[in-house]
Design an enzyme around this catalytic site. Structure first.
Site, mmCIF file in Angstrom:
data_model
loop_
_atom_site.group_PDB
_atom_site.id
_atom_site.type_symbol
_atom_site.label_atom_id
_atom_site.label_comp_id
_atom_site.label_asym_id
_atom_site.label_seq_id
_atom_site.Cartn_x
_atom_site.Cartn_y
_atom_site.Cartn_z
ATOM 1 N N CYS A 26 0.841 -1.191 0.000
ATOM 2 C CA CYS A 26 0.000 0.000 0.000
ATOM 3 C C CYS A 26 0.875 1.239 0.000
ATOM 4 O O CYS A 26 2.010 1.232 0.492
ATOM 5 C CB CYS A 26 -0.926 0.006 1.217
ATOM 6 S SG CYS A 26 -2.302 1.178 1.024
ATOM 7 N N CYS A 30 -2.977 3.960 6.657
ATOM 8 C CA CYS A 30 -4.169 4.169 7.488
ATOM 9 C C CYS A 30 -3.898 3.591 8.880
ATOM 10 O O CYS A 30 -3.418 2.457 9.002
ATOM 11 C CB CYS A 30 -5.377 3.481 6.875
ATOM 12 S SG CYS A 30 -5.759 4.041 5.201
ATOM 13 N N CYS A 33 -5.421 0.178 9.701
ATOM 14 C CA CYS A 33 -5.040 -0.971 8.871
ATOM 15 C C CYS A 33 -3.651 -1.473 9.248
ATOM 16 O O CYS A 33 -2.847 -0.743 9.827
ATOM 17 C CB CYS A 33 -5.013 -0.581 7.390
ATOM 18 S SG CYS A 33 -6.632 -0.432 6.628
ATOM 19 N N CYS A 247 -16.557 -15.804 3.644
ATOM 20 C CA CYS A 247 -16.480 -14.390 4.007
ATOM 21 C C CYS A 247 -15.231 -14.172 4.839
ATOM 22 O O CYS A 247 -14.914 -14.991 5.707
ATOM 23 C CB CYS A 247 -17.729 -13.975 4.802
ATOM 24 S SG CYS A 247 -17.697 -12.245 5.328
ATOM 25 N N CYS A 249 -14.690 -11.056 6.408
ATOM 26 C CA CYS A 249 -14.963 -9.741 6.959
ATOM 27 C C CYS A 249 -14.430 -9.567 8.378
ATOM 28 O O CYS A 249 -14.330 -8.466 8.876
ATOM 29 C CB CYS A 249 -16.474 -9.500 6.934
ATOM 30 S SG CYS A 249 -16.933 -7.788 7.225
ATOM 31 N N CYS A 271 -20.807 -15.605 12.045
ATOM 32 C CA CYS A 271 -20.575 -14.169 11.921
ATOM 33 C C CYS A 271 -20.129 -13.571 13.255
ATOM 34 O O CYS A 271 -20.577 -13.989 14.323
ATOM 35 C CB CYS A 271 -21.847 -13.457 11.467
ATOM 36 S SG CYS A 271 -22.242 -13.725 9.723
#
Length: 300
Positions: A26, A30, A33, A247, A249, A271
């Protein structure tokens, strides 16, 4: 009145959603992150992308391609995505926007999503962006109808509404999507944003998105199924290696990640407390598939 009933009721056909995340570095830091360091084999990555694309018919899927870092640093990869998009594949690219407008040049068939946390340096304090960079991102988003993806980390609601008003005044026709700082390993969300506090705009997520967010913030539990679980899948690409997971996430258990092959569906995905842009994926205009004429019933 019985005469007002339309049968069969109208329905819309949507694409499948497939998120491809490639290893990469990158160019910004941030604070929410991890620092991304990677040496990318662009040729091998392109081979892996084509292996994934080969599993799908172009009309049947929307691909979101991004990087663990910033994908527009890898010109050959993005040029290849443009080539495949010109062949009919529906591909959106998630970028931090720091390379616009040059990242858009010669790539007319790609769809774009830009990550930016507001319209001012203050709102982007955790991304370290300068005002000139922010202005270029917003200019590009308005011009190409890119979607905007913002991390909400506690920016004052008044500033959020100023941003909404700015986009409204400029005739923005994309989508502005707020997502809270992710809460890893089931930890509670630390920020909340309520729909009733926002200025109304067609480009915002629906009220139900914010209701789910508020519920998770208040209770620490999810009470609805995300569109990623009903209609999505993730590919993780590192050169010639492809891994898959339903996923990613949050801190997904490692045993749920598997090698390249058929997708695996689940009755009860574990989740956490995250809520993000995939929540209402199925309602996005980009997800709509070409609508065929009415299919005749079979003759038996």
């Amino acid at each position: 009145m019985a005469s007002d009933i339309v049968w069969p009721p109208p329905v819309k056909r949507i694409r499948a959603y497939r998120n491809i995340v490639v290893d990469g570095a990158c160019n910004i830091r941030c604070t929410y992150c991890e620092v991304k360091k990677a040496k990318v084999d662009q040729a091998a990555t392109i081979r892996s992308l084509d292996r994934i694309f080969a599993d799908y018919e172009p009309d049947g899927v929307l691909f979101r391609v991004e990087s663990d870092g910033e994908i527009t640093l890898y010109r050959k990869i993005v040029d290849h995505l443009q080539k495949r998009a010109s062949e009919g594949y529906r591909i959106e690219v998630l970028s931090n926007g720091t390379k616009v407008p040059t990242a858009l040049e010669g790539r007319p068939d790609l769809l774009w999503v830009f990550s930016v946390d507001g319209h001012t340096e203050e709102m982007n304090a955790k991304r370290g962006l300068k005002q000139a960079q922010i202005d270029r991102i917003i200019d590009a988003a308005v011009e190409v109808e890119a979607e905007l993806q913002a991390v909400y980390w506690g920016q004052p609601v008044e500033q959020v509404n100023d941003w909404i008003d700015l986009l409204t005044a400029r005739g923005y026709r994309g989508r502005l999507h707020f997502m809270p700082l992710l809460a890893f390993k089931g930890q509670p969300l630390t920020v909340n944003l309520r729909y009733a506090d926002l200025h109304p705009a067609d480009f915002l997520a629906p009220p139900e998105y914010f209701r789910r967010w508020n519920h998770i913030f208040d209770t620490g539990k999810r009470d609805a199924v995300c569109d990623q679980i009903t209609n999505g899948y993730n590919y993780q690409v590192s050169g010639d290696e492809i891994r898959m997971v339903k996923c990613d996430c949050y801190s997904v258990p490692k045993h749920l990640v598997h090698g390249f092959g058929p997708i695996r569906e689940f009755d009860n995905w574990p989740c956490g407390t995250c809520i993000a842009n995939q929540e209402f994926n199925n309602s996005r205009d980009r997800m709509l598939a070409p609508q065929p004429g009415r299919i005749p019933l079979p003759i038996v």
